[in-house]
Design a protein around this motif. Structure first.
Motif, PDB file in Angstrom:
ATOM      1  N   VAL A 171      -7.699  11.348  -0.444  1.00 42.78           N
ATOM      2  CA  VAL A 171      -6.375  11.923  -0.163  1.00 42.78           C
ATOM      3  C   VAL A 171      -5.749  11.200   1.021  1.00 42.78           C
ATOM      4  O   VAL A 171      -4.580  10.783   0.982  1.00 42.78           O
ATOM      5  N   GLY A 172      -6.536  11.030   2.090  1.00 41.53           N
ATOM      6  CA  GLY A 172      -6.019  10.336   3.276  1.00 41.53           C
ATOM      7  C   GLY A 172      -5.560   8.930   2.923  1.00 41.53           C
ATOM      8  O   GLY A 172      -4.466   8.510   3.281  1.00 41.53           O
ATOM      9  N   ALA A 173      -6.409   8.228   2.168  1.00 41.44           N
ATOM     10  CA  ALA A 173      -6.077   6.854   1.809  1.00 41.44           C
ATOM     11  C   ALA A 173      -4.818   6.798   0.960  1.00 41.44           C
ATOM     12  O   ALA A 173      -3.975   5.927   1.118  1.00 41.44           O
ATOM     13  N   SER A 174      -4.660   7.768   0.057  1.00 40.19           N
ATOM     14  CA  SER A 174      -3.491   7.755  -0.823  1.00 40.19           C
ATOM     15  C   SER A 174      -2.207   7.959  -0.034  1.00 40.19           C
ATOM     16  O   SER A 174      -1.146   7.531  -0.449  1.00 40.19           O
ATOM     17  N   VAL A 175      -2.317   8.619   1.104  1.00 43.97           N
ATOM     18  CA  VAL A 175      -1.123   8.830   1.915  1.00 43.97           C
ATOM     19  C   VAL A 175      -0.722   7.534   2.618  1.00 43.97           C
ATOM     20  O   VAL A 175       0.441   7.170   2.674  1.00 43.97           O
ATOM     21  N   MET A 176      -1.731   6.787   3.118  1.00 41.06           N
ATOM     22  CA  MET A 176      -1.358   5.691   4.013  1.00 41.06           C
ATOM     23  C   MET A 176      -1.544   4.279   3.439  1.00 41.06           C
ATOM     24  O   MET A 176      -1.120   3.322   4.056  1.00 41.06           O
TER      25      MET A 176
END
Lengths: 326, 342, 514
Positions: free
Chosen positions: B93-98
């Motif tokens: 999820v974090g990676a998909s945001v940034m």
């Protein structure tokens, strides 16, 4: 009072209702689903988890848990591939069962004699078992000879070999649990170990036996699984212990002991496999399989916990007998 | 009691006192770690090199954060099997945001903080769900967290497929990677984070009202309820904390690997629980400390590293790790029985 | 020759002798009633007979031979079956399985399979003897309490017990179930089985027993054929003890200010229309038999269990949503009857135990840090106030303390909050005489300081020595009220047993109608 009884009845039959819903949904989505051949496939695919779960059921019935079964599967399969590569299944299966039972006895030693929590003992022996298996295989992939692989397609009286094994293990376990003194004592020990000891049941012996049974079943499950997979990588049977617990719990076996049975476990394993199979047939995104499976297990446990809560409320001790309206 | 048995009693009492002191020492696992370190040093002298020690430390850090969260849950007599799935879910999820490859906030200066916030939110949300099911719906922690583990492990993989065709989400912004690999005053950032989490957790457990209540719920839930402890809220808090800690660990792992991947943490579940139990925290609740967990993680990582350096194969690493966990549990059982005799 | 002879049985716990030589004998086909107050030694005597406890002195002869059971199994093998108040059945198994759990009939006699057919036939025979008409395959979990009792009897019959001991068999039975039980007892008597019947319900004892033995303070104080033992005589023998326990001088009298007002509190199946008022400076006792609903009432008042009607008010304020927290905020404190299970964290230190209920009061405003110095000082002060004696009055574990000091820790926990209303459920159970006296003194200091104390106790002397008023509970209702000056143990005991001695309990009427 009547509404409570009704709710209880609904909750008790919820897993079966769930199964019917699953059948209906997939049946309406694909006409290949409700097919005898497909059900044969489901049973074959479910067989090793069901066998594992049957062994797990014995342990869960005594309020224990055996997390080492996946490791035992791998270990027994590794030993088969390395040392018994040419042995006939008639010899190999008992040998694998013996390996598993021995492993179970080690678990039992720590749980029963040293009184270490079953969870942590079997967690540790999970590591040890996988370690031993990797040692035996020198961390290489193990391949199997034709006499074993051919069993995947072998049939007896028109029924595939894996289903025969599945059925025999189930029948034996069912008879043992329901029709032998030992089986009934397993239930008694799980319900109330103190009362069982007071009544004169040999509680340590019962506990030791269930871990041995669980190990032996893991040995059989390993064999059944390897005939289908054909080769054992180092990740063989990884996390199968959770699948086995899930099948049991889905089938109504309580983690707190004394409740449930092997029929429920088989039901649970088949239900899980039916869902997986259905998802394949309707071409669902393979990534959502675990999501659907875990949701179904969750719902089943939720239903079961609500049922126990109601039962507990009903079982509360009463002091006075209320005057009922005349 | 006869005279002879009294004599043997007296003779063995000195020995017994020593055994008891060692067994009951808070630092037992630390002493064992030191002892172990010294014992393997002759065989692998490079263990004492700065580089290896630094590796041991950096291997410890993320594991320690999850283990600290798990300590909270074990203290209230629960168990949280879902932590590895939280690590995986938060990572993707974090990676998909940034991520620079079409992330929700790609290129935005807010990307990194927003991504980290999202990761922590994932952890808190899953922890909250576990806590709700356990305290409000009366479901057993083992099964609840087992199903959330299965669900979110799967969900993390599924989620990844929306963002990439490969198995992980790469091209994370430079700012995030620097955070993970940079240092302040010569101390790596990740160490700062873990120190902060560790000290905070220690303070919460040792000094605050919540800490006392956590122990009380694990020691005797009924007595705690009679004494006005909001038992449900306290137990839910433990699962929230565990979720948050797993999310922080996910930030550290993601930063180290520089990709968001759903297979992150898949294999460390048993290491986490094993490390906490080795430290001396009881599976039956009411007993546990942050420093114990630090020692437990240290011991486990030390063994892991040394076995690898000894050139032992994967099998011995596995088997010895298992034996160590088992030994720790046996020692704990013996301790408990000794304690009952006083 | 008598079937069973007990001579001069003695038993001590922790150096205190509780049985001072109990003797009695029992013939075939006779029912011996054993009566006495709580703590008079009935259970200890029977536990010795049933092999649960070893005896310290005396001898038992069964059919003329020395009988020395080493455990319950041994006693059963010798022919003595003990039916405990807490039944020893497995609810997840069927009736027949419970009957034969350690001795299943097997196929072919030796095969490892249960001979279901034979088991069923044997079970049917046994169940017929105790008048159970359920199929033997019925799960025990679905039986009523009375039926479970009968299953236990059938179990005793299955091993050909010569003596069956009943410990308070009717406490959880309806009147009709009890009548059914008595019918079975009558039938067993005619078959020549000897029985020992322990009960507080004297009317039942008179009705079914041939002989009666009265115990008091661990000794037999009277006995004889039931016909010569009217209820009044039993009661006077039971309570006729001399006041050898000293109670502290009460240093205050109750005021007229109510601190706790309970109005019409009811919960179906538990308590019915409870009204009571507790005043500042008052010790209000609640007497009653076990199972009369006293502890259940206490739990309801402290918000631990729910109730369906009525109000609870402290200092004139009705508690809106009673929970332990809200009740504590209104100034209530509750010492539970189960000290280990609900009072203490046995593996925690004295300080942690005492602090548990007051953590909020010692927390810093924002971060909720515990002000350890202030807390430590206060805990020390309270510890001295209750005269806590421990090797280390701060860090000793609760587990390591004597019963009396453990109870002082629980009291200290509540004292730290300065409550206005104390509910004490059996505050002196299982603690020695010296510590009892100290607890009485603490109670006196509490009320002298303006608090009110609601005290539940099974020890009549204690209530009469300490209370300003005594309420008697019976069947979940308040049956009678006595003020200091009109205390009379005979009358209190009578009120505690009264309802059951009257022929028609409401339950029985309702059942007849239904």
């Amino acid at each position: 009072m009547n509404t409570v009884r009704l709710r209880l009845a609904l909750l008790r039959n919820a897993p079966v209702a769930l199964f019917v819903v699953v059948l209906a949904v997939f049946g309406s989505l694909s006409d290949r689903f409700l097919d005898v051949q497909n059900f044969t496939n489901i049973l074959i695919q479910a067989s090793h988890i069901a066998i594992l779960g049957i062994g797990m059921t014995f342990v869960l019935l005594t309020a224990g848990i055996d997390l080492s079964v996946g490791a035992v599967m791998y270990l027994s399969v590794a030993l088969l591939g390395i040392y018994l590569a040419d042995a006939s299944p008639i010899l190999a299966v008992p040998a694998m069962m013996a390996v598993g039972a021995l492993f179970g006895l080690v678990n039992a030693f720590f749980v029963v004699r040293l009184r270490v929590a079953a969870f942590i003992v079997t967690l540790a022996t999970l590591f040890i078992g996988r370690g031993l298996a990797l040692w035996v295989t020198e961390t290489r992939m193990v391949f199997y000879k034709d006499q074993i692989l051919s069993l995947a397609r072998a049939e007896f009286l028109g029924v595939p070999w894996a289903i025969w094994v599945f059925a025999i293990v189930f029948a034996v376990a069912w008879i043992v649990l329901n029709h032998t003194p030992f089986g009934r004592q397993v239930y008694a020990v799980g319900e109330n170990p103190d009362a069982a000891a007071k009544a004169g049941i040999n509680v340590p012996l019962v506990l030791t036996t269930v871990y041995a049974v669980s190990g032996a079943c893991a040995g059989i499950a390993g064999f059944v699984s390897i005939t289908q997979v054909g080769a054992a990588a180092s990740s063989f049977a990884m996390e199968k212990e959770f699948a086995a617990v899930a099948a049991s719990v889905l089938g109504g076996v309580s983690l707190f002991g004394g409740r449930g049975g092997v029929a429920g476990t088989v039901f649970g394993a088949v239900l899980i496999q039916t869902v997986q199979n259905g998802l394949v047939i309707v071409n669902a995104d393979p990534y959502i399989y675990p999501l659907v499976t875990s949701s179904i297990i969750f719902v089943a446990v939720f239903v079961d916990s609500q049922r126990s809560r109601i039962l507990e409320r009903l079982g509360r001790r009463r002091i006075r007998i209320e005057e009922r309206p005349v | 009691m006869t005279a002879t048995s009294l004599e043997t009693e007296a003779r063995s009492s000195g020995m017994r006192r020593f055994v008891r002191r060692v067994l009951f020492s808070e630092y037992l696992v630390l002493w064992l770690s030191v002892l172990y370190f010294l014992a393997v040093l002759p065989f692998v002298p490079q263990m004492a090199s700065v580089e290896v020690l630094r590796n041991i430390l950096s291997d410890m850090l993320p594991l320690l954060v999850v283990a600290i969260g798990q300590t909270f849950v074990l203290i209230v007599a629960g168990i949280d099997l879902s932590v590895t799935s939280i690590i995986a879910m938060a990572s993707v999820v974090g990676a998909s945001v940034m991520t620079g490859d079409g992330g929700y906030l790609a290129g935005s200066p807010l990307a990194v903080p927003a991504a980290m916030l999202a990761m922590v939110t994932v952890g808190l949300a899953i922890g909250a769900f576990n806590g709700f099911c356990i305290t409000r719906l009366g479901m057993p922690p083992f099964i609840v967290t087992l199903t959330t583990m299965m669900f979110f492990s799967g969900a993390a993989i599924w989620f990844t497929t929306f963002h990439t065709t490969t198995s992980s989400i790469a091209n994370l912004p430079h700012g995030f990677v620097v955070l993970g690999q940079g240092n302040i005053g010569g101390v790596p950032n990740s160490l700062w984070v873990v120190l902060a989490v560790g000290i905070l957790a220690h303070i919460v457990l040792a000094r605050t009202v919540l800490g006392r209540r956590l122990y009380a719920c694990g020691q005797n839930r009924r007595a705690a309820a009679v004494s006005g402890v909001p038992v449900r809220k306290v137990i839910a808090a433990a699962f929230l904390i565990s979720g948050a800690c797993a999310a922080v660990a996910s930030i550290l792992y993601t930063g180290r690997l520089q990709t968001g991947t759903p297979i992150l943490g898949q294999t460390i579940l048993l290491d986490i629980i094993g490390a906490v139990v080795i430290g001396g925290t009881s599976l039956f609740g009411g007993k546990g400390k942050v420093v114990w967990t630090v020692f437990g993680v240290l011991f486990l990582v030390l063994i892991d590293t040394s076995l690898k350096m000894l050139g032992l194969s994967l099998f011995s690493v596995f088997a010895i790790k298992g034996a160590v966990i088992l030994l720790a549990a046996v020692i704990d059982a013996v301790r408990t029985r000794f304690a009952a005799r006083i | 020759m008598a079937l069973l002879e007990c001579e001069n049985l003695r038993k001590s716990f922790f150096g205190v002798e509780v049985l001072h030589g109990v003797s009695f004998s029992l013939d075939r086909g006779r029912v011996l009633g054993l009566v006495g107050e709580n703590g008079s030694g009935k259970s200890t005597t029977m536990n010795i007979l049933g092999g649960v406890l070893p005896r310290d002195g005396g001898r038992i002869r069964l059919e003329g031979a020395e009988f020395d059971p080493r455990g319950p199994k041994d006693a059963l093998a010798g022919g003595i079956a003990f039916i405990h108040q807490e039944l020893n059945l497995f609810e997840n198994l069927s009736i027949e399985e419970n009957l034969f759990i350690t001795g299943f009939p097997r196929l072919g006699g030796a095969l490892p399979f249960i001979n279901r057919g034979r088991m069923r036939r044997r079970a049917r025979e046994l169940l017929e003897q105790v008048d159970i008409r359920h199929p033997p395959g019925t799960p025990v979990g679905s039986l009523s309490q009375g039926e479970r009792q009968l299953v236990e009897i059938a179990k005793a019959l299955s091993v050909d017990a010569k003596v069956i001991i009943f410990d308070e068999p009717t406490t959880s039975l309806t009147r009709r179930e009890a009548d059914r039980l008595f019918g079975i007892i009558e039938r067993l008597r005619r078959r020549g089985i000897a029985m020992i019947y322990i009960s507080h319900v004297l009317a039942d004892v008179t009705r079914i027993c041939d002989d009666i033995t009265v115990l008091r303070d661990g000794a037999v104080v009277g006995g004889g054929p039931a016909a010569q033992m009217p209820t009044e005589r039993m009661i006077s023998l039971m309570v006729g003890r001399t006041l050898d326990q000293l109670f502290p001088e009460r240093t205050c009298t109750p005021t007229a200010t109510p601190v706790l007002e309970v109005r019409g509190v009811s919960q179906p199946g538990v308590v019915h229309e409870i009204d009571l008022t507790l005043h500042a400076g008052e010790v209000l006792g609640i007497a009653g038999l076990m199972g009369a609903g006293r502890s259940e009432l206490a739990r309801i008042l402290f918000g631990l269990d729910s109730f369906h009607g009525g109000t609870i008010a402290v200092d004139g304020t009705v508690i809106e949503k009673p929970s332990p927290r809200t009740c504590m905020e209104h100034g209530m404190a509750f010492l539970t009857e189960d000290r280990r299970g609900e009072g203490l964290m046995m593996h925690a230190t004295i300080t942690d135990n005492i602090a548990l209920a007051s953590l909020d009061e010692y927390a810093s405003p924002w971060a909720r840090f515990i002000e350890r110095t202030r807390l430590g000082d206060e805990v020390g002060r309270i510890g001295q106030k209750v005269r806590l004696r421990a090797a280390d009055p701060v860090a000793a574990l609760a587990r390591s303390l004597s019963g009396g000091n453990q109870q002082k820790v629980v009291l200290a926990k509540w004292l730290l909050r300065n409550p206005k209303v104390f509910i004490l459920d059996e505050p002196t159970r299982g603690i020695d005489v010296g510590a009892k006296f100290e607890i009485y003194k603490i109670i006196d200091t509490l009320v002298a300081g303006g608090a009110g104390v609601l005290m539940i106790s099974s020890e009549m002397e204690e209530l009469m020595g300490l209370c300003d008023r005594i309420l008697v509970m019976n069947h979940g209702e308040i049956q009678a009220e006595y003020s200091r000056g009109e205390f009379d143990s005979g009358r209190i005991l009578e009120a505690a047993m009264k309802r059951k001695t009257s022929a028609a309990a409401p339950g029985a009427i309702a059942e007849k109608v239904a």
